[in-house]
Structure formats: structure tokens, C-alpha cells
Design a protein around this motif. Structure first.
Motif, mmCIF file in Angstrom:
data_model
loop_
_atom_site.group_PDB
_atom_site.id
_atom_site.type_symbol
_atom_site.label_atom_id
_atom_site.label_comp_id
_atom_site.label_asym_id
_atom_site.label_seq_id
_atom_site.Cartn_x
_atom_site.Cartn_y
_atom_site.Cartn_z
ATOM 1 N N UNK A 109 -16.009 -3.526 5.751
ATOM 2 C CA UNK A 109 -16.874 -1.399 6.199
ATOM 3 C C UNK A 109 -15.602 -1.001 5.577
ATOM 4 N N UNK A 110 -15.029 -1.725 4.461
ATOM 5 C CA UNK A 110 -13.935 -0.446 4.107
ATOM 6 C C UNK A 110 -12.448 -0.950 4.701
ATOM 7 N N UNK A 111 -12.585 -1.642 5.720
ATOM 8 C CA UNK A 111 -11.212 -1.649 6.481
ATOM 9 C C UNK A 111 -10.496 -3.403 6.637
ATOM 10 N N UNK A 112 -9.322 -3.798 7.067
ATOM 11 C CA UNK A 112 -9.165 -4.929 7.135
ATOM 12 C C UNK A 112 -8.500 -4.954 8.574
ATOM 13 N N UNK A 129 -4.338 -3.482 4.124
ATOM 14 C CA UNK A 129 -3.466 -4.836 4.585
ATOM 15 C C UNK A 129 -3.284 -5.917 3.707
ATOM 16 N N UNK A 130 -1.598 -6.077 2.663
ATOM 17 C CA UNK A 130 -1.518 -7.350 2.280
ATOM 18 C C UNK A 130 -0.797 -7.359 2.890
ATOM 19 N N UNK A 139 1.029 -2.837 6.296
ATOM 20 C CA UNK A 139 -0.230 -2.239 6.540
ATOM 21 C C UNK A 139 -0.484 -0.919 6.035
ATOM 22 N N UNK A 140 -1.665 -0.326 5.250
ATOM 23 C CA UNK A 140 -1.977 0.910 5.213
ATOM 24 C C UNK A 140 -2.992 1.912 6.069
ATOM 25 N N UNK A 141 -2.185 2.954 6.829
ATOM 26 C CA UNK A 141 -2.481 3.566 7.630
ATOM 27 C C UNK A 141 -2.390 5.186 7.493
ATOM 28 N N UNK A 142 -2.895 6.004 7.075
ATOM 29 C CA UNK A 142 -3.035 7.410 6.824
ATOM 30 C C UNK A 142 -2.907 7.701 5.314
ATOM 31 N N UNK A 153 3.533 -7.061 15.406
ATOM 32 C CA UNK A 153 4.425 -6.238 15.717
ATOM 33 C C UNK A 153 4.510 -5.517 14.533
ATOM 34 N N UNK A 154 5.115 -3.500 14.663
ATOM 35 C CA UNK A 154 5.722 -3.397 13.401
ATOM 36 C C UNK A 154 6.947 -2.940 13.622
ATOM 37 N N UNK A 155 7.174 -3.350 12.593
ATOM 38 C CA UNK A 155 8.584 -3.617 12.474
ATOM 39 C C UNK A 155 9.857 -2.797 12.680
#
Length: 489
Positions: A109-112, A129-130, A139-142, A153-155
Motif C-alpha cells: 500500500x505504498x509503504x515499507x 526504507x532503504x 527510513x523516510x518519514x514525512x 532502533x533509530x540511531x
């Protein structure tokens, strides 16, 4: 126990009566042409799962199941060898770069999102996400990229304009101020530059590119100028010892030496490093090759047809060929070959040579020669076979006194018996060998495993496929690469 995946696939095809498309890690995928079904087979030939849907092998006992739904819709799932759905069948596709055995990206649905291969969600569905390295994601957000580890975990809270790829734990980015910057795997700033950095492939030396002129230069990580931005090209040495960077202007190369951090202008466009700051060079005018040193002095005249460096028994040598004349120079540039000696094959520990119609193994350490008994002919490889991927000769195709062909390894040990009327190898690094007997052709590999029976009338080599004809029907065999890195057979 020692049989190759290539041969196991053939044996399983015969045992099951179905076509085994792939095999590795103890499992393979099969296709039944009669029922049009696909399945999974283990190393013993047991079919552990069958389905009318598509099955592709990821690694070991992990597979992707793809089912066609009404309305041209496709659903996919990650399954184990028994068909258990670890990631349920859904309107999704999967990304498995580098055949990762740890993580897989699901697109829906266009998300990863990122999952492990037991179905656990590691990173929730995001805009994109790459993979950034073996253990990093962007990770691409907004419309902003963030760096994550493999545990989800976001570094750091740092925002990035793009997703980047790490090399040796470093990534070249364009930061918030449109400046070139090198970051580490934690997203931290390692270096920041006023100049535009074009490449960090030669790190800690960095190729720059002038925004206005498009010319290239060179700096170090402290932004000390090593070469002004005046060159048309700048190319690091990607393979080997990586001792040099080549800066070209008006068809001539200036060499930057990493060891002494100096520039050495030259008169040739392309130089190939040999050893001890020596290079082979080629003349477009004469179509001949010679040797120069770092200062550009001609050490060997440009009159040879072929020059190539080899490492034999831990020592560096350079091979020169001019017509029928051959030389094998040591690090003191002394020829270690006797007159009228030809080199037939180059191996990590020794050579095969020919003198007065007799073939020998030859030690470069003590110049000891050992005759190859009952060998009257060895097929030679063309010089252009040797490159960064083919450092040494393949095993030797030989003919004995009975006019039969076989194959010997570098030690003179028979690895394919002398029972054939002919043996044909392919110049590229292929693991498939065509054998001929009583005017018929078959295929074996370097492990002497029979891949195709000797029943064919003709064979054709077409890119990645070997085609074999019999009774106006064609069988195909896909090539696998033979990694000729000096490994023992």
C-alpha cells in the motif's frame, strides 16, 4: 558430502523426476511440468511442500511464495520449507538486497516495513526504507530520512535529505548547509568540507569536483590540497593494493602516490600497477606495451605484446611476451627463465613451463623442474584471459601419449580422467567443461561431476547459457562462475 550445489540439483532432478530450478543450503525449488505445480525439495529428495503458486528461494529454508489472485493481483508471503507462512500472504512485495539472511523489506500500500525471517516486525511501515549497509537502514518519514540499526532502533534524531550508502563504515552526504560531509554509522560527523567532494573511494584522500568548471582535484581528510582542481578525470585504484590515484588531463595521467603523498606527472593516459612503483603502459600508436616507473622513466621499451604481473609463492613477478619471446622478471627485474622456455600456466605456488617439447612444473623459489609424465600437449589460455578477476590460469587441459584428453590441477594431479577425445573450456570463468567422445558431446565441471550425458551432436555458447543439440532438440545449461582465485581443486 563434497558434491557441488550444481551437481546436487542434477541428482535431485533425476531422483524426483521433476526439474530442480535451484539448490543451496540444503533445499531447492522444483517444477513439475505435468501438473504445472512448484515445490520445495530437501537434500535427500523429499518434497516438503507443493503449490500451484510461484516459489523463489531466498536462502536455506526460507522462500517467497507468490500467488496470482483474480483481477491480476499478486499476493506474496515468506514461507519455510514446509510451506508455513512466516509472513502471511498479502498484497505485498519483498526486497532482499544482498540476499540478506537477517532482514527483508515488505512493500504494501505504498509503504515499507522491515521484518526478520521469523515474521517479527523490526521497523513499522514507513514512507520508504532503504538498506544502507549490512546493519543499517535509512527510513523516510514525512519527507525526511532517518538512520536506523538492524534491531529497528533509530540511531539519532538527525534528519537527512536523502538516503545514502555506507562504504567501510562511512557515507558521503550533502548536509543541511549543502556542504560535503562524511558521516559514520551512528550518523555522526567525521569530516566537513568547504570543497565539493566527488568521491571517498580513495579515503583518507578525497576526490573533489569544482562546481563551476567541473574539473577534479584531490585533498586529504583535513582539506589540505594535494592536487589542484584542474584535471579532466580522477580515478582511484579500486582493486589490488590501492596505492595510487590517477588524475588525467589532455590524455596524460598524473599519478598520486598514497605512500609519499606526491604527484608524479607522466606521458601516458593509462597505467596498470605492477609492483615496486612500476607500471605497464600501452601505446595507441604502436599497439605495444612497456614498463615505466613512478617518475615516468621507461624501464622496459614499448615493444611487447603483453605484460602482466603475478604473485607466485608469495613473490612478485612480471611476465613479458613479444612474439615467441617470453620473460618472467623477479623484483630485481632479472629473468628467471632459461632460454627457449615458454610459460604455459600460472598458479599461486608454481608455473607450468615447456622446454624442448617437454612440460614441467616449475618452482619460482628454487627453479626446480618436475616433468609432467606422458603429457604431450597442453591447451593454453589467451593472454587477455588474465585480469583482476582471473588472477591465475584455470586447471590445464592436457593430451597424453594415447591421444586422450584430461585435466590436471596446478600440482599435476589428474582431476578429470584422460578418457576424452577432446575437452573444451571457455575463456570466461565458467565451471562448465564440454567433453567429446566418439563424436558426441557432454558436460562435466572441474569437480568431475557429470552435468550432461555424452549424447549431444553439437554445442553452442551463448552468453550465460550453454546449448546442446540432439535429434533436433536443444537442452540448455546455465553457466555458473568458476572462481579462479588460486583455490585448490
Amino acid at each position: 558430502m563434497a558434491q557441488t550445489n550444481q551437481y546436487t540439483k542434477i541428482l535431485l532432478s533425476k531422483k524426483t523426476g521433476k526439474e530442480v530450478n535451484s539448490y543451496s543450503g540444503g533445499y531447492g525449488t522444483i517444477y513439475d511440468s505435468k501438473t504445472k505445480t512448484r515445490g520445495i525439495v530437501d537434500s535427500l529428495g523429499n518434497i516438503t511442500y507443493e503449490s500451484a503458486s510461484g516459489i523463489s528461494h531466498i536462502f536455506k529454508n526460507r522462500f517467497i511464495l507468490t500467488a496470482e489472485e483474480p483481477g491480476n493481483k499478486t499476493k506474496s508471503a515468506v514461507i519455510d520449507e514446509k510451506g508455513n507462512q512466516l509472513l502471511p500472504l498479502d498484497n505485498q512485495s519483498f526486497n532482499t538486497p544482498w540476499l540478506s539472511e537477517k532482514r527483508i523489506i515488505s512493500s504494501k500500500d505504498g509503504k515499507e516495513a522491515v521484518y526478520d525471517f521469523n515474521g517479527k516486525q523490526i521497523i513499522p511501515y514507513s514512507d520508504r526504507i532503504q538498506f544502507a549497509e549490512e546493519d543499517r537502514f535509512f527510513v523516510l518519514k514525512d519527507k525526511k530520512w532517518f538512520l536506523y540499526d538492524f534491531d529497528g532502533k533509530q540511531i539519532s534524531s538527525r534528519e537527512f535529505k536523502e538516503d545514502y550508502h555506507f562504504e567501510n563504515g562511512k557515507a558521503l552526504i550533502l548536509n543541511e548547509n549543502n556542504q560535503s560531509e562524511i558521516i559514520g554509522k551512528e550518523g555522526q560527523t567525521l569530516h566537513q568540507f568547504s570543497a565539493q567532494i566527488y568521491s571517498l573511494a580513495a579515503y583518507p584522500y578525497l576526490i573533489t569536483k569544482n562546481r563551476a568548471t567541473g574539473k577534479y582535484g584531490l585533498i586529504d581528510s583535513e582539506e589540505n590540497i594535494l592536487a589542484e582542481e584542474m584535471y579532466d578525470e580522477a580515478t582511484p585504484e579500486y582493486f589490488g593494493a590501492k596505492e595510487y590515484i590517477y588524475l588525467r588531463k589532455k590524455g596524460k595521467a598524473t599519478v598520486f602516490s598514497n605512500k609519499d603523498k606526491k604527484l608524479y606527472p607522466g606521458n601516458f593516459k593509462y597505467l596498470t600497477p605492477l609492483f615496486n612503483d612500476l607500471f605497464s603502459v600501452y601505446s595507441d600508436k604502436s599497439k605495444k606495451t612497456g614498463m615505466v616507473n613512478l617518475n615516468g622513466d621507461i624501464i622496459v621499451p614499448l615493444e611487447y605484446d603483453f605484460i602482466q604481473s603475478f604473485s607466485i609463492s608469495g613473490k612478485d613477478f612480471v611476465y613479458l611476451k613479444k612474439g615467441e619471446e617470453e620473460k618472467f622478471l623477479d623484483q630485481d627485474l632479472k629473468n628467471i627463465l632459461e632460454e627457449n622456455t615458454r610459460i604455459i600456466a600460472f598458479y599461486p605456488d608454481q608455473l607450468i613451463i615447456k622446454k624442448q617439447d617437454i612440460y614441467y612444473t616449475f618452482s619460482v623459489l628454487n627453479k626446480a623442474e618436475s616433468p609432467l609424465k606422458d603429457i604431450v600437449f597442453i591447451k593454453e589460455q589467451e593472454p587477455d584471459f588474465f585480469n583482476i578477476f582471473n588472477l591465475y590460469s584455470k586447471p590445464a587441459v592436457c593430451r597424453n601419449g594415447s591421444n586422450l584428453y584430461g585435466v590436471m590441477n596446478e600440482k599435476g594431479k589428474e582431476i578429470i580422467p584422460f578418457i576424452y577425445d577432446d575437452i573444451i573450456m571457455f575463456e570466461n570463468s565458467e565451471n562448465e567443461i564440454v567433453v567429446k567422445k566418439q563424436e558426441k558431446y557432454g558436460v562435466v565441471n572441474f569437480q568431475n561431476e557429470p552435468l550432461k550425458d555424452i549424447i549431444y551432436d553439437k554445442y553452442y555458447w551463448q552468453k550465460e547459457v550453454l546449448k546442446l543439440d540432439k535429434d533436433k532438440k536443444t537442452d540448455i545449461l546455465y553457466f555458473t562462475r568458476f572462481k579462479n582465485s588460486g583455490s585448490r581443486l
